[in-house]
Design an enzyme around this catalytic site. Structure first.
Site, PDB file in Angstrom:
ATOM      1  N   ASP A  67     100.000  80.399 150.947  1.00 32.43           N
ATOM      2  CA  ASP A  67      99.569  79.000 150.855  1.00 32.43           C
ATOM      3  C   ASP A  67     100.160  78.280 149.643  1.00 32.43           C
ATOM      4  O   ASP A  67     100.761  78.901 148.765  1.00 32.43           O
ATOM      5  CB  ASP A  67      98.028  78.932 150.829  1.00 32.43           C
ATOM      6  N   ASP A 136      83.625  81.892 149.041  1.00 28.38           N
ATOM      7  CA  ASP A 136      82.969  81.478 150.286  1.00 28.38           C
ATOM      8  C   ASP A 136      83.520  82.245 151.497  1.00 28.38           C
ATOM      9  O   ASP A 136      83.273  81.884 152.634  1.00 28.38           O
ATOM     10  CB  ASP A 136      83.151  79.969 150.507  1.00 28.38           C
ATOM     11  N   HIS A 138      86.812  82.646 152.198  1.00 31.98           N
ATOM     12  CA  HIS A 138      88.077  82.169 152.774  1.00 31.98           C
ATOM     13  C   HIS A 138      89.223  83.147 152.543  1.00 31.98           C
ATOM     14  O   HIS A 138      89.242  83.910 151.578  1.00 31.98           O
ATOM     15  CB  HIS A 138      88.430  80.751 152.304  1.00 31.98           C
ATOM     16  N   GLU A 143      89.425  77.743 155.052  1.00 28.36           N
ATOM     17  CA  GLU A 143      88.041  77.554 154.636  1.00 28.36           C
ATOM     18  C   GLU A 143      87.082  77.902 155.777  1.00 28.36           C
ATOM     19  O   GLU A 143      87.499  77.963 156.941  1.00 28.36           O
ATOM     20  CB  GLU A 143      87.838  76.084 154.222  1.00 28.36           C
TER      21      GLU A 143
HETATM   22  C1  GLP Z   1      92.665  80.794 146.285  1.00 24.98           C
HETATM   23  C2  GLP Z   1      93.795  81.349 147.129  1.00 24.98           C
HETATM   24  C3  GLP Z   1      93.353  82.564 147.896  1.00 24.98           C
HETATM   25  C4  GLP Z   1      92.685  83.536 146.950  1.00 24.98           C
HETATM   26  C5  GLP Z   1      91.463  82.904 146.359  1.00 24.98           C
HETATM   27  C6  GLP Z   1      90.715  83.819 145.430  1.00 24.98           C
HETATM   28  O1  GLP Z   1      91.798  80.018 147.006  1.00 24.98           O
HETATM   29  N1  GLP Z   1      94.309  80.388 148.026  1.00 24.98           N
HETATM   30  O2  GLP Z   1      94.467  83.151 148.548  1.00 24.98           O
HETATM   31  O3  GLP Z   1      92.348  84.697 147.644  1.00 24.98           O
HETATM   32  O4  GLP Z   1      91.919  81.767 145.617  1.00 24.98           O
HETATM   33  O5  GLP Z   1      91.117  83.602 144.116  1.00 24.98           O
HETATM   34  P1  GLP Z   1      90.884  84.591 142.923  1.00 24.98           P
HETATM   35  O6  GLP Z   1      91.701  85.792 143.222  1.00 24.98           O
HETATM   36  O7  GLP Z   1      91.392  83.864 141.718  1.00 24.98           O
HETATM   37  O8  GLP Z   1      89.435  84.872 142.879  1.00 24.98           O
END
Ligand code: GLP
Length: 261
Positions: A67, A136, A138, A143
């Protein structure tokens, strides 16, 4: 779904690094699906170290990131282009032309998303997809409520995700509302999925994803349908799993022929 619980995020990242390294060694032309966020940082650090030590060659590997934020310049410090360059690509020998990240500045977003899907197909599909988990539930930026069959497309972030990710921006108001993300259908076509989640802040999303019903309200739960998904957790992220003791026992007592880590 194989659930692997290790005491710390470091130990879980070491297992993830061994799995990625094995994939790349067995198939140097591997197509890797890559994630951003704080979760895979240690994994990328370990892969970079293996490369530096001469143990891991990425020269034939191709990558597709999950993404990117819409509207962020690739050099913006919070862009996923910048994150990947800093945390992995500048530290390994993957050729620039083999790297794919959704373009947050694309003039025609739908056409760009269609082309991204086509590029994945033409590369032969993703062999191993690394995933983090939003608080959440995702995956990528899919989402809650995302179609379980979705493909790469534009999505609107929830306020919860915007505030979770605000730490990477100068202030909360700067977090874009729109993103481009691979879809859940795209992710599910990967030959193997490796979901990493660390810390108690992820415990609820992990429990819902691993032991709850499969529902679009918790995108991570779709992995229950994946034929080859491993979930790597530290003790905090596993703390709300009803069957945590069972998963630990299974992992410690794998038959020798099955211990591929
Ligand atoms: C973002 C990314 C996700 C990732 C998530 C969790 O939303 N788009 O791919 O898994 O963050 O982030 P973190 O690893 O910083 O908790």
């Amino acid at each position: 779904m194989e659930v692997i619980i290790l005491p710390t995020a470091e130990e879980a990242s070491e297992v993830a690094a061994r799995l990625v390294a094995r994939q790349v060694r067995e198939k140097p032309q591997s197509v890797l699906g890559l994630a951003t966020g704080s979760t895979p940082c240690k994994l990328y650090d370990l892969l970079a170290r293996m490369h530096r030590d001469g143990d891991l060659d990425f020269s034939k590997t191709t990558s597709f990131n999950l993404d990117e934020y819409v509207g962020l310049d690739p050099v913006h410090p919070a862009s996923y282009h910048h994150f990947m360059e800093k945390n992995l690509f500048s530290l390994i020998n993957i050729p620039q032309g083999h790297i794919h990240i959704p373009d947050g500045l694309a003039a025609d977003v739908p056409a760009h998303c269609t082309a991204y899907e086509k590029a994945i197909r033409e590369a032969g599909g993703i062999d191993l997809q690394i995933l983090g988990l939003g608080s959440d539930g995702h995956l990528g930026f899919n989402e809650p409520g995302s179609s379980l069959a979705s493909r790469t497309r534009i999505k609107t972030l929830t306020e919860r995700t915007r505030s979770d990710n605000a730490r990477f921006f100068a202030d909360c108001g700067e977090v874009p509302h729109h993103v481009i993300t691979m879809g859940l259908g795209t992710i599910m076509e990967s030959r193997m999925c490796l979901l990493l989640a660390f810390g108690e802040g992820k415990a609820h999303a992990v429990a819902q994803s691993v032991e709850g019903p499969v529902t679009a309200s918790v995108p991570g739960s779709l992995l229950q349908f994946h034929p080859h998904a491993k979930v790597l957790l530290d003790a905090g992220a596993a703390s709300l799993l009803a069957r945590a003791d069972y998963y630990r026992w299974v992992y410690k007592n794998k038959p020798e022929w099955q211990t591929d880590l």
